[in-house]
Structure formats: structure tokens, C-alpha cells
Design an enzyme around this catalytic site. Sequence first.
Site, PDB file in Angstrom:
ATOM      1  N   THR A   1     -27.195 -27.929  31.797  1.00  0.00           N
ATOM      2  CA  THR A   1     -27.241 -26.896  32.416  1.00  0.00           C
ATOM      3  C   THR A   1     -28.634 -26.784  32.892  1.00  0.00           C
ATOM      4  N   ASP A   2     -28.663 -25.948  33.856  1.00  0.00           N
ATOM      5  CA  ASP A   2     -30.194 -25.647  34.679  1.00  0.00           C
ATOM      6  C   ASP A   2     -30.908 -24.699  33.532  1.00  0.00           C
ATOM      7  N   GLU A   3     -30.071 -24.042  32.796  1.00  0.00           N
ATOM      8  CA  GLU A   3     -31.069 -23.204  31.780  1.00  0.00           C
ATOM      9  C   GLU A   3     -32.138 -23.916  30.816  1.00  0.00           C
TER      10      GLU A   3
ATOM     11  N   TYR B   1     -28.743 -20.716  23.104  1.00  0.00           N
ATOM     12  CA  TYR B   1     -27.918 -21.644  23.883  1.00  0.00           C
ATOM     13  C   TYR B   1     -28.714 -22.824  24.730  1.00  0.00           C
TER      14      TYR B   1
ATOM     15  N   ARG C   1     -29.573 -15.648  39.903  1.00  0.00           N
ATOM     16  CA  ARG C   1     -28.695 -16.627  39.546  1.00  0.00           C
ATOM     17  C   ARG C   1     -28.207 -17.362  40.633  1.00  0.00           C
TER      18      ARG C   1
ATOM     19  N   PHE D   1     -13.445 -23.833  30.959  1.00  0.00           N
ATOM     20  CA  PHE D   1     -13.574 -23.357  32.265  1.00  0.00           C
ATOM     21  C   PHE D   1     -13.769 -24.504  33.228  1.00  0.00           C
ATOM     22  N   ILE D   2     -14.844 -25.280  33.129  1.00  0.00           N
ATOM     23  CA  ILE D   2     -15.261 -26.389  34.132  1.00  0.00           C
ATOM     24  C   ILE D   2     -14.319 -27.400  33.720  1.00  0.00           C
TER      25      ILE D   2
ATOM     26  N   ARG E   1     -30.800  -8.325  27.892  1.00  0.00           N
ATOM     27  CA  ARG E   1     -30.419  -9.219  27.200  1.00  0.00           C
ATOM     28  C   ARG E   1     -31.802  -9.824  26.560  1.00  0.00           C
TER      29      ARG E   1
ATOM     30  N   ILE F   1     -15.278 -31.799  17.982  1.00  0.00           N
ATOM     31  CA  ILE F   1     -16.441 -32.951  18.067  1.00  0.00           C
ATOM     32  C   ILE F   1     -17.321 -32.915  16.758  1.00  0.00           C
TER      33      ILE F   1
ATOM     34  N   LEU G   1     -10.015 -26.420  21.119  1.00  0.00           N
ATOM     35  CA  LEU G   1      -9.217 -25.097  21.462  1.00  0.00           C
ATOM     36  C   LEU G   1     -10.006 -24.084  20.566  1.00  0.00           C
TER      37      LEU G   1
ATOM     38  N   LEU H   1     -18.068 -32.202  28.177  1.00  0.00           N
ATOM     39  CA  LEU H   1     -18.206 -30.892  28.597  1.00  0.00           C
ATOM     40  C   LEU H   1     -18.038 -30.036  27.168  1.00  0.00           C
TER      41      LEU H   1
ATOM     42  N   SER I   1     -30.241 -25.271  22.544  1.00  0.00           N
ATOM     43  CA  SER I   1     -29.255 -26.260  22.053  1.00  0.00           C
ATOM     44  C   SER I   1     -28.756 -27.467  22.978  1.00  0.00           C
ATOM     45  N   LYS I   2     -28.678 -26.854  24.200  1.00  0.00           N
ATOM     46  CA  LYS I   2     -28.359 -27.839  25.508  1.00  0.00           C
ATOM     47  C   LYS I   2     -29.609 -28.870  25.357  1.00  0.00           C
TER      48      LYS I   2
HETATM   49  P1  NAD Z   1     -16.315 -23.266  28.191  1.00  0.00           P
HETATM   50  O1  NAD Z   1     -17.030 -22.258  27.147  1.00  0.00           O
HETATM   51  O2  NAD Z   1     -15.444 -22.403  28.939  1.00  0.00           O
HETATM   52  O3  NAD Z   1     -15.500 -24.233  27.664  1.00  0.00           O
HETATM   53  C1  NAD Z   1     -15.871 -24.860  26.612  1.00  0.00           C
HETATM   54  C2  NAD Z   1     -14.908 -25.987  26.040  1.00  0.00           C
HETATM   55  O4  NAD Z   1     -15.198 -26.799  24.798  1.00  0.00           O
HETATM   56  C3  NAD Z   1     -13.563 -25.145  25.350  1.00  0.00           C
HETATM   57  O5  NAD Z   1     -12.343 -25.740  25.937  1.00  0.00           O
HETATM   58  C4  NAD Z   1     -13.668 -25.265  23.843  1.00  0.00           C
HETATM   59  O6  NAD Z   1     -12.357 -25.392  23.319  1.00  0.00           O
HETATM   60  C5  NAD Z   1     -14.341 -26.682  23.758  1.00  0.00           C
HETATM   61  N1  NAD Z   1     -15.151 -26.715  22.510  1.00  0.00           N
HETATM   62  C6  NAD Z   1     -15.890 -25.969  22.024  1.00  0.00           C
HETATM   63  N2  NAD Z   1     -16.325 -26.399  20.750  1.00  0.00           N
HETATM   64  C7  NAD Z   1     -15.944 -27.762  20.731  1.00  0.00           C
HETATM   65  C8  NAD Z   1     -16.032 -28.501  19.611  1.00  0.00           C
HETATM   66  N3  NAD Z   1     -16.684 -28.263  18.470  1.00  0.00           N
HETATM   67  N4  NAD Z   1     -15.150 -29.670  19.808  1.00  0.00           N
HETATM   68  C9  NAD Z   1     -14.134 -29.970  20.520  1.00  0.00           C
HETATM   69  N5  NAD Z   1     -14.292 -28.939  21.654  1.00  0.00           N
HETATM   70  C10 NAD Z   1     -15.165 -27.684  21.701  1.00  0.00           C
HETATM   71  O7  NAD Z   1     -17.458 -23.833  28.884  1.00  0.00           O
HETATM   72  P2  NAD Z   1     -17.861 -23.942  30.413  1.00  0.00           P
HETATM   73  O8  NAD Z   1     -18.379 -22.706  30.998  1.00  0.00           O
HETATM   74  O9  NAD Z   1     -16.590 -24.583  30.954  1.00  0.00           O
HETATM   75  O10 NAD Z   1     -18.912 -25.118  30.258  1.00  0.00           O
HETATM   76  C11 NAD Z   1     -18.564 -26.466  30.036  1.00  0.00           C
HETATM   77  C12 NAD Z   1     -19.855 -27.492  30.115  1.00  0.00           C
HETATM   78  O11 NAD Z   1     -20.639 -27.210  31.285  1.00  0.00           O
HETATM   79  C13 NAD Z   1     -20.822 -26.846  28.755  1.00  0.00           C
HETATM   80  O12 NAD Z   1     -21.541 -28.218  28.327  1.00  0.00           O
HETATM   81  C14 NAD Z   1     -21.748 -25.845  29.555  1.00  0.00           C
HETATM   82  O13 NAD Z   1     -22.967 -25.895  28.744  1.00  0.00           O
HETATM   83  C15 NAD Z   1     -21.947 -26.685  30.949  1.00  0.00           C
HETATM   84  N6  NAD Z   1     -22.404 -25.922  31.954  1.00  0.00           N
HETATM   85  C16 NAD Z   1     -21.655 -24.650  32.103  1.00  0.00           C
HETATM   86  C17 NAD Z   1     -21.814 -24.017  33.350  1.00  0.00           C
HETATM   87  C18 NAD Z   1     -21.378 -22.752  33.550  1.00  0.00           C
HETATM   88  O14 NAD Z   1     -21.935 -22.102  34.578  1.00  0.00           O
HETATM   89  N7  NAD Z   1     -20.311 -22.081  33.047  1.00  0.00           N
HETATM   90  C19 NAD Z   1     -23.104 -24.257  34.341  1.00  0.00           C
HETATM   91  C20 NAD Z   1     -23.713 -25.375  33.671  1.00  0.00           C
HETATM   92  C21 NAD Z   1     -23.406 -26.348  32.754  1.00  0.00           C
HETATM   93  O1  DAU Z   2     -26.886 -21.368  34.646  1.00  0.00           O
HETATM   94  C1  DAU Z   2     -25.864 -22.006  33.871  1.00  0.00           C
HETATM   95  C2  DAU Z   2     -25.579 -21.140  32.846  1.00  0.00           C
HETATM   96  O2  DAU Z   2     -24.683 -20.040  33.506  1.00  0.00           O
HETATM   97  C3  DAU Z   2     -24.769 -22.117  31.829  1.00  0.00           C
HETATM   98  O3  DAU Z   2     -25.169 -23.234  31.211  1.00  0.00           O
HETATM   99  C4  DAU Z   2     -23.846 -20.942  30.867  1.00  0.00           C
HETATM  100  O4  DAU Z   2     -22.880 -21.852  29.990  1.00  0.00           O
HETATM  101  C5  DAU Z   2     -23.193 -19.732  31.622  1.00  0.00           C
HETATM  102  O5  DAU Z   2     -22.881 -19.086  30.783  1.00  0.00           O
HETATM  103  C6  DAU Z   2     -24.221 -19.218  32.575  1.00  0.00           C
HETATM  104  O6  DAU Z   2     -25.389 -18.262  31.868  1.00  0.00           O
HETATM  105  P1  DAU Z   2     -25.870 -17.100  32.417  1.00  0.00           P
HETATM  106  O7  DAU Z   2     -26.445 -16.375  31.351  1.00  0.00           O
HETATM  107  O8  DAU Z   2     -26.580 -17.164  33.698  1.00  0.00           O
HETATM  108  O9  DAU Z   2     -24.488 -16.466  32.785  1.00  0.00           O
HETATM  109  P2  DAU Z   2     -23.881 -15.050  32.585  1.00  0.00           P
HETATM  110  O10 DAU Z   2     -22.494 -14.892  33.222  1.00  0.00           O
HETATM  111  O11 DAU Z   2     -23.632 -14.608  30.844  1.00  0.00           O
HETATM  112  O12 DAU Z   2     -25.028 -14.075  33.011  1.00  0.00           O
HETATM  113  C7  DAU Z   2     -25.209 -13.994  34.304  1.00  0.00           C
HETATM  114  C8  DAU Z   2     -26.369 -12.898  34.636  1.00  0.00           C
HETATM  115  O13 DAU Z   2     -25.563 -11.741  34.649  1.00  0.00           O
HETATM  116  C9  DAU Z   2     -27.466 -13.029  33.616  1.00  0.00           C
HETATM  117  O14 DAU Z   2     -28.556 -12.588  34.316  1.00  0.00           O
HETATM  118  C10 DAU Z   2     -26.942 -12.011  32.575  1.00  0.00           C
HETATM  119  C11 DAU Z   2     -26.287 -10.873  33.483  1.00  0.00           C
HETATM  120  N1  DAU Z   2     -25.070 -10.103  32.896  1.00  0.00           N
HETATM  121  C12 DAU Z   2     -24.076 -10.824  32.070  1.00  0.00           C
HETATM  122  C13 DAU Z   2     -23.229 -10.216  31.527  1.00  0.00           C
HETATM  123  C14 DAU Z   2     -22.169 -11.023  30.613  1.00  0.00           C
HETATM  124  C15 DAU Z   2     -25.194  -8.736  32.694  1.00  0.00           C
HETATM  125  O15 DAU Z   2     -25.773  -8.252  33.645  1.00  0.00           O
HETATM  126  N2  DAU Z   2     -24.151  -8.057  32.077  1.00  0.00           N
HETATM  127  C16 DAU Z   2     -23.172  -8.765  31.585  1.00  0.00           C
HETATM  128  O16 DAU Z   2     -22.299  -8.125  30.750  1.00  0.00           O
END
Ligand code: NAD
Ligand code: DAU
Length: 350
Positions: free
Chosen positions: A132-134, A157, A221, A13-14, A288, A62, A37, A83, A160-161
Site C-alpha cells: 500500500t501507499d500508506e 495497519y 486520497r 475485495f481486490i 481518526r 496464513i 475467509l 494479498l 504492519s504493511k
Molecule cells: P480485504 O480486507 O477486502 O481482503 C482481505 C482478504 O484476506 C480476505 O479475503 C480475508 O479473508 C483474507 N485474509 C485475511 N486474513 C487472512 C489470513 N490470516 N489467512 C488467509 N487469508 C486471510 O482487503 P483488500 O482491500 O482486498 O486488500 C488486499 C491487499 O491489498 C491487502 O494486502 C492490502 O494491504 C492491499 N491494498 C489494499 C488497498 C485498498 O484500497 N483496499 C490499496 C492498496 C493495497
Molecule cells: O491508500 C491505500 C489504503 O487505502 C489501503 O492500504 C487500505 O487497505 C484501505 O483501507 C485504504 O485506507 P484508507 O484509510 O485511506 O481508506 P478508508 O476508506 O478507510 O478511508 C478513506 C478516507 O475517508 C480517509 O481519509 C478516512 C475517511 N473516512 C473513512 C471512513 C471509513 C471518513 O471520513 N469516514 C469514514 O467512516
Amino acid sequence: MSQTIIITGGAGFIGSHVVRRFVTHYPNYRIINLDALTYAGNLENLHDIEDRSNYIFEKANILNAEAIDKLFASYHPDGIIHLAAESHVDRSILSPLDFVYTNVIGTVNLLNAAKKLWNGQHSNKRFYHISTDEVYGALGESGFFTEQTRYDPHSPYSASKAASDHFVRAYGDTYQMPVIISNCSNNYGPNHFPEKLIPLFINNIIEKKPLPVYGDGLYTRDWLFVKDHAAAIDLVFHKGKDHETYNIGGFNEWKNIDLVKLLCKLADEKLNRPKGESEKLITYVKDRPGHDRRYAIDASKISKELGWKPSVTFEEGLSQTIDWYLQNTEWLRHVTSGEYQQYYKKQYQS
Ligand code: NAD
Ligand code: DAU
């Protein structure tokens, strides 16, 4: 080419927004997208730029240190933007070890590969870890996460981050590697995998399926449009200082239930459904485990020091996001077939 940058997780995604930004904004950079992938990686996300002469895709895991070392030796990257990760909290509760492997060991493999390649020669080199902020845990009704907030992760999660952030800093301190970290709040936007709240609920609204709100729905959030995160990553990569941390956030807090109601309203308008129709799909489900009550980022450091601020309002971003999903039903169909169905059953029907 003036420099070579390896972006890991560029098919996710990002990552896909970051790859697109670097490939199009910096035609004189060679951009290598290194991605295994997994279920979350999808090259369809990058269809529009895959033929650019400064873009290369390398399928690699990786966790395979030997393969990573070889790729680093072959491309000689000046910069790494890392990422690749397992990114979904609910999946981390189902299988924590996958998160330890990819997020911790995978990150250390990349640090080792960069250390070996650069061999102490760090001029114009940078290892940028996207976090991440988590890692900061959960807030009560007030307050913000700053760069000084103590780490207090609650899910496998976020643990691990947090561990990966510690390793990155440790390599900076121990081997003087030019590391930099940013910790961002929740992203949303096009290409978001429909396991996360916003894209899952858009998909379910389209399909008229229940919208499973966890617990009392009052969890909060701080949402940021993904292209604004990509712009911040660009800025930190080019202008940030080695060994520093930058918090990135949307200044945009929403309680889940309020966000879901807004989503339903916008979707009904776009789908020409009667007012209030999608809200009827809202279903409260079991919470959750370890659910963090509230996240909110204080992004004043990146704003003051690097001049970053979000450019897209939430209403605009959400509207663009819904439009994208309505226009990309093929993408949605592809990513929700196969493994997704098994995950969905396990998560929501057990
Ligand atoms: P995502 O799950 O959409 O994408 C992860 C990507 O990493 C995928 O393309 C996957 O194929 C690849 N990947 C996974 N395991 C792998 C491996 N072992 N080797 C090589 N590639 C691998 O994730 P995202 O939501 O785009 O998040 C990207 C980064 O940003 C992550 O590090 C996440 O912790 C961080 N982040 C995400 C959010 C969010 O809201 N989504 C917010 C803050 C930080
Ligand atoms: O804060 C950054 C993080 O945001 C990233 O590091 C993570 O990769 C990303 O997945 C995200 O984590 P969250 O747990 O905050 O996102 P999620 O979309 O899973 O959930 C957002 C909120 O919605 C959370 O309070 C849980 C709630 N939720 C989520 C799902 C999937 C529901 O109520 N129902 C659902 O089915």
C-alpha cells in the site's frame, strides 16, 4: 497447465478481482485461491468463476505455517501473489495485534514456505507482495510518493504493511528469492467491504443513515478503480523485474468531502431522490487518530517501464460502483449482518 499460481486473500475485495482476471485471461494457468475467509473474505465475490476448471479454492490461514507448507508442497506453485491481509485502518486502531499477526507473521510464513519449496531453484518463480501507499506516511499540500520515498507509517495497519514489505525485501536480499512489490493507492469498485469510505457511504445513503465524515473532511486520497489495479498486478507479475518496487495510483486526488458530495449527487440521480437529499446525511464526526492528511502516488515508473495506465475515469468508475451496489443488495445484506453490526457500533456509536 503451464503454471500454478497461489493467490492469497482471493476472496477479498481486490483479491477477487485479481483471481477473476487470472482465471479468465489465462485458462492454461492453475489458479489456487488461498483464503481464511475472515469477515472480509466472501466466496460470493467469485460465484461467476467458481466452476472454471483452472480454479481451486483452499480455505487456509496464513498464520498456520504447517498448513501453508503442506499446500505449497502439494501444489508446487511457480508464483505467489500475496494479498491476504487485515486491511482496514480503523480496525487496526481497535486491535493492532491482529495486524501484526496476519500482515507480518503471515507474510513471513508464506516467504518461508516458498523458500523451502523452491530451495534456491528460482528460474520462472516469483513471490509478488501486494502493498500500500500508506507505508510512505502522509504528504502535505504538494508532492508525490515515489518508489524512493522513505517509509514513515503512522497507523498500526501501515506499520504492519511496512514491516511485511521489509521482510519481503530482506528475503530477496538474503536468500536471493525472486521477490517483487507494488504499493498502490486507495482502490474502489464492486465487492468493496462496506467498512471503507466509498462502500460504507453508498450503503448508508441507500439506508438513509448518517454519513460520518472524519475531522474537517479535507483529507485527500488518490482513488483507483479496482479492475485497473488488477490489470496492473497482472502486468507487474508478468513483466516486472525481480527485486523492484512499482507504485500504482489513479492520478486522481479527491478531498474526502468533495468525493462524498459527488457520491451523494450520483446516488440521488440513480435513486430518483430530490437533488441535495443525500448531502443532508453528511455528519462531521471525531477524527481518526493519526489520520494521514494526503496520499498521492507518482505512478510514472510503472507507466514508463511497463506501459500501464488507468483505463476507467473516476466518474465512470464511481457510477459503475454505485450501480453494482444498487443491483447487489443481497450481497450487501449478507456482509452487513452479524459481526458488521458490532463493529459499526464500536466504531461509530461509542
Ligand atoms: P480485504 O480486507 O477486502 O481482503 C482481505 C482478504 O484476506 C480476505 O479475503 C480475508 O479473508 C483474507 N485474509 C485475511 N486474513 C487472512 C489470513 N490470516 N489467512 C488467509 N487469508 C486471510 O482487503 P483488500 O482491500 O482486498 O486488500 C488486499 C491487499 O491489498 C491487502 O494486502 C492490502 O494491504 C492491499 N491494498 C489494499 C488497498 C485498498 O484500497 N483496499 C490499496 C492498496 C493495497
Ligand atoms: O491508500 C491505500 C489504503 O487505502 C489501503 O492500504 C487500505 O487497505 C484501505 O483501507 C485504504 O485506507 P484508507 O484509510 O485511506 O481508506 P478508508 O476508506 O478507510 O478511508 C478513506 C478516507 O475517508 C480517509 O481519509 C478516512 C475517511 N473516512 C473513512 C471512513 C471509513 C471518513 O471520513 N469516514 C469514514 O467512516
